[in-house]
Structures are given as structure tokens and as C-alpha cells.
Design a protein around this motif. Structure first.
Motif, PDB file in Angstrom:
ATOM      1  N   GLU A 200      -8.145  -3.647   7.600  1.00  0.00           N
ATOM      2  CA  GLU A 200      -8.193  -4.051   6.187  1.00  0.00           C
ATOM      3  C   GLU A 200      -7.345  -3.113   5.333  1.00  0.00           C
ATOM      4  N   ILE A 201      -7.459  -1.817   5.575  1.00  0.00           N
ATOM      5  CA  ILE A 201      -6.670  -0.835   4.828  1.00  0.00           C
ATOM      6  C   ILE A 201      -5.180  -1.051   5.061  1.00  0.00           C
ATOM      7  N   LEU A 202      -4.814  -1.399   6.277  1.00  0.00           N
ATOM      8  CA  LEU A 202      -3.410  -1.600   6.614  1.00  0.00           C
ATOM      9  C   LEU A 202      -2.813  -2.836   5.943  1.00  0.00           C
ATOM     10  N   GLU A 203      -3.634  -3.621   5.258  1.00  0.00           N
ATOM     11  CA  GLU A 203      -3.124  -4.769   4.497  1.00  0.00           C
ATOM     12  C   GLU A 203      -2.576  -4.372   3.134  1.00  0.00           C
ATOM     13  N   TYR A 204      -2.898  -3.165   2.662  1.00  0.00           N
ATOM     14  CA  TYR A 204      -2.323  -2.695   1.394  1.00  0.00           C
ATOM     15  C   TYR A 204      -0.821  -2.520   1.558  1.00  0.00           C
ATOM     16  N   ASP A 205      -0.080  -2.688   0.469  1.00  0.00           N
ATOM     17  CA  ASP A 205       1.378  -2.670   0.527  1.00  0.00           C
ATOM     18  C   ASP A 205       2.044  -1.374   0.075  1.00  0.00           C
ATOM     19  N   HIS A 206       1.455  -0.690  -0.894  1.00  0.00           N
ATOM     20  CA  HIS A 206       2.121   0.424  -1.566  1.00  0.00           C
ATOM     21  C   HIS A 206       1.568   1.750  -1.063  1.00  0.00           C
ATOM     22  N   VAL A 207       2.405   2.485  -0.321  1.00  0.00           N
ATOM     23  CA  VAL A 207       1.975   3.720   0.333  1.00  0.00           C
ATOM     24  C   VAL A 207       2.791   4.894  -0.201  1.00  0.00           C
ATOM     25  N   ALA A 208       2.125   5.812  -0.904  1.00  0.00           N
ATOM     26  CA  ALA A 208       2.772   7.056  -1.319  1.00  0.00           C
ATOM     27  C   ALA A 208       2.606   8.057  -0.185  1.00  0.00           C
ATOM     28  N   VAL A 209       3.713   8.594   0.306  1.00  0.00           N
ATOM     29  CA  VAL A 209       3.675   9.540   1.418  1.00  0.00           C
ATOM     30  C   VAL A 209       3.898  10.945   0.858  1.00  0.00           C
ATOM     31  N   VAL A 210       2.798  11.702   0.760  1.00  0.00           N
ATOM     32  CA  VAL A 210       2.856  13.060   0.225  1.00  0.00           C
ATOM     33  C   VAL A 210       3.274  13.989   1.360  1.00  0.00           C
ATOM     34  N   GLY A 211       4.421  14.635   1.175  1.00  0.00           N
ATOM     35  CA  GLY A 211       4.991  15.465   2.224  1.00  0.00           C
ATOM     36  C   GLY A 211       6.029  14.718   3.030  1.00  0.00           C
ATOM     37  N   CYS A 212       6.486  13.593   2.502  1.00  0.00           N
ATOM     38  CA  CYS A 212       7.530  12.801   3.161  1.00  0.00           C
ATOM     39  C   CYS A 212       8.764  13.676   3.373  1.00  0.00           C
ATOM     40  N   SER A 213       9.328  13.606   4.573  1.00  0.00           N
ATOM     41  CA  SER A 213      10.484  14.435   4.908  1.00  0.00           C
ATOM     42  C   SER A 213      11.770  13.611   4.915  1.00  0.00           C
ATOM     43  N   SER A 214      12.851  14.265   4.538  1.00  0.00           N
ATOM     44  CA  SER A 214      14.167  13.627   4.594  1.00  0.00           C
ATOM     45  C   SER A 214      14.860  13.889   5.937  1.00  0.00           C
ATOM     46  N   THR A 215      14.163  14.565   6.862  1.00  0.00           N
ATOM     47  CA  THR A 215      14.758  14.957   8.135  1.00  0.00           C
ATOM     48  C   THR A 215      14.336  14.025   9.267  1.00  0.00           C
ATOM     49  N   PRO A 216      15.264  13.167   9.747  1.00  0.00           N
ATOM     50  CA  PRO A 216      14.935  12.317  10.886  1.00  0.00           C
ATOM     51  C   PRO A 216      14.467  13.154  12.076  1.00  0.00           C
ATOM     52  N   GLY A 217      13.519  12.616  12.817  1.00  0.00           N
ATOM     53  CA  GLY A 217      12.960  13.333  13.950  1.00  0.00           C
ATOM     54  C   GLY A 217      11.644  14.013  13.635  1.00  0.00           C
ATOM     55  N   LYS A 218      11.393  14.259  12.360  1.00  0.00           N
ATOM     56  CA  LYS A 218      10.098  14.809  11.962  1.00  0.00           C
ATOM     57  C   LYS A 218       9.130  13.650  11.762  1.00  0.00           C
ATOM     58  N   ASP A 219       7.874  13.853  12.145  1.00  0.00           N
ATOM     59  CA  ASP A 219       6.870  12.801  11.956  1.00  0.00           C
ATOM     60  C   ASP A 219       6.784  12.372  10.499  1.00  0.00           C
ATOM     61  N   ALA A 220       6.925  13.328   9.584  1.00  0.00           N
ATOM     62  CA  ALA A 220       6.823  13.023   8.156  1.00  0.00           C
ATOM     63  C   ALA A 220       8.015  12.209   7.649  1.00  0.00           C
ATOM     64  N   HIS A 221       8.996  11.985   8.484  1.00  0.00           N
ATOM     65  CA  HIS A 221      10.106  11.084   8.183  1.00  0.00           C
ATOM     66  C   HIS A 221       9.985   9.797   8.997  1.00  0.00           C
ATOM     67  N   ASP A 222       9.729   9.954  10.290  1.00  0.00           N
ATOM     68  CA  ASP A 222       9.744   8.803  11.186  1.00  0.00           C
ATOM     69  C   ASP A 222       8.573   7.850  10.947  1.00  0.00           C
ATOM     70  N   VAL A 223       7.404   8.384  10.596  1.00  0.00           N
ATOM     71  CA  VAL A 223       6.250   7.508  10.318  1.00  0.00           C
ATOM     72  C   VAL A 223       6.493   6.678   9.057  1.00  0.00           C
ATOM     73  N   PRO A 224       6.916   7.295   7.939  1.00  0.00           N
ATOM     74  CA  PRO A 224       7.228   6.460   6.764  1.00  0.00           C
ATOM     75  C   PRO A 224       8.367   5.473   7.029  1.00  0.00           C
ATOM     76  N   GLN A 225       9.350   5.865   7.838  1.00  0.00           N
ATOM     77  CA  GLN A 225      10.426   4.937   8.192  1.00  0.00           C
ATOM     78  C   GLN A 225       9.853   3.727   8.932  1.00  0.00           C
ATOM     79  N   TYR A 226       8.927   3.970   9.842  1.00  0.00           N
ATOM     80  CA  TYR A 226       8.243   2.890  10.557  1.00  0.00           C
ATOM     81  C   TYR A 226       7.529   1.966   9.561  1.00  0.00           C
ATOM     82  N   LEU A 227       6.852   2.559   8.584  1.00  0.00           N
ATOM     83  CA  LEU A 227       6.156   1.742   7.579  1.00  0.00           C
ATOM     84  C   LEU A 227       7.157   0.887   6.800  1.00  0.00           C
ATOM     85  N   LEU A 228       8.274   1.488   6.401  1.00  0.00           N
ATOM     86  CA  LEU A 228       9.332   0.724   5.716  1.00  0.00           C
ATOM     87  C   LEU A 228       9.806  -0.434   6.586  1.00  0.00           C
TER      88      LEU A 228
END
Length: 136
Positions: A11-39
């Protein structure tokens, strides 16, 4: 009590708007790759990182309090000791429904405060893993 059931996670995964606190601009880091997956799976990802101007071609906000867009889920990629402040910012907003802390990130006191304020909380789980398991 933090969310554990597959039904609630789905049910939670049905929400659309996800703010990623600590989002990274560095590919290969989980904090980048996970938000990229969400996108890549149709989510509106809002990067929050005070050290970046732009991530994924979107303006990066300095803090959750600075975000002027709708936020349903706050996905946290910061150390456990920073969760309390992020929860305070989430509670102060009128649009946040869920605080989700990634694997290894947990603050039971902050989780209780968020729940007392009416938010749902997922702790110590990867949103990408749960999405792949329940929605993909």
C-alpha cells in the motif's frame, strides 16, 4: 509499531512522491542507485542533499523543510542519529504520509514520535528490494 506486513508495504509503495533525504549524485552508491530505480519505475523522486545543486536533472533541496513540492514518502539515506531531525521535519509538513529508513537505519524513539503524529513508519528496509518483491 513500524510497518512489517506485505499488505501495508505494498500500500505504501502506491504513493508517488518520494523525497530522498541523503540522495547521492554518485552512481554506484545505494543512495543514488535506489532513487534511480524508483525514477525508472515511475516515481516522482525529489532529491534532498545540501551538497548538490542537481541530481537526476532535478534541483536538489538542502533539507526536507525546503521542499516546496508534494511529498508522500520520506526515504532516509542518512545515519540513524540524524533520523530524529528528519522526522521532526516530516511531522512539520502536512503532506508526508510515511517515513521510510533504509537498511541499517533505525531510531525507535523517532519512529514512535512519527507514529504518534499519524505517520506510518518503515524502518531498516530497502524500498528498492521491497518494491521488487511486492510490485515489480
Amino acid at each position: 509499531m513500524p510497518v512489517e506486513s506485505d499488505a501495508e508495504l505494498a500500500e505504501i509503495l502506491e504513493y508517488d512522491h518520494v523525497a530522498v533525504v541523503g540522495c547521492s549524485s554518485t552512481p554506484g552508491k545505494d543512495a543514488h542507485d535506489v532513487p534511480q530505480y524508483l525514477l525508472d519505475h515511475g516515481y516522482d523522486v525529489i532529491p534532498v542533499n545540501p551538497y548538490a545543486d542537481e541530481i537526476f536533472g532535478r534541483a536538489a533541496y538542502d533539507s526536507l523543510a525546503d521542499v516546496d513540492e508534494q511529498v508522500d514518502v520520506v526515504d532516509v539515506f542518512r545515519p540513524s542519529e540524524e533520523v530524529a531531525g528528519i522526522v521532526d521535519e516530516a511531522i512539520a509538513r502536512d503532506d508526508v504520509q510515511v517515513v521510510w529508513t533504509q537498511l541499517g537505519i533505525k531510531d525507535d524513539d523517532a519512529a514512535r514520535r512519527a507514529e504518534d503524529a499519524g505517520l506510518r513508519v518503515v524502518q531498516d528496509k530497502c524500498i528498492k528490494v521491497e518494491h521488487g518483491r511486492l510490485r515489480a
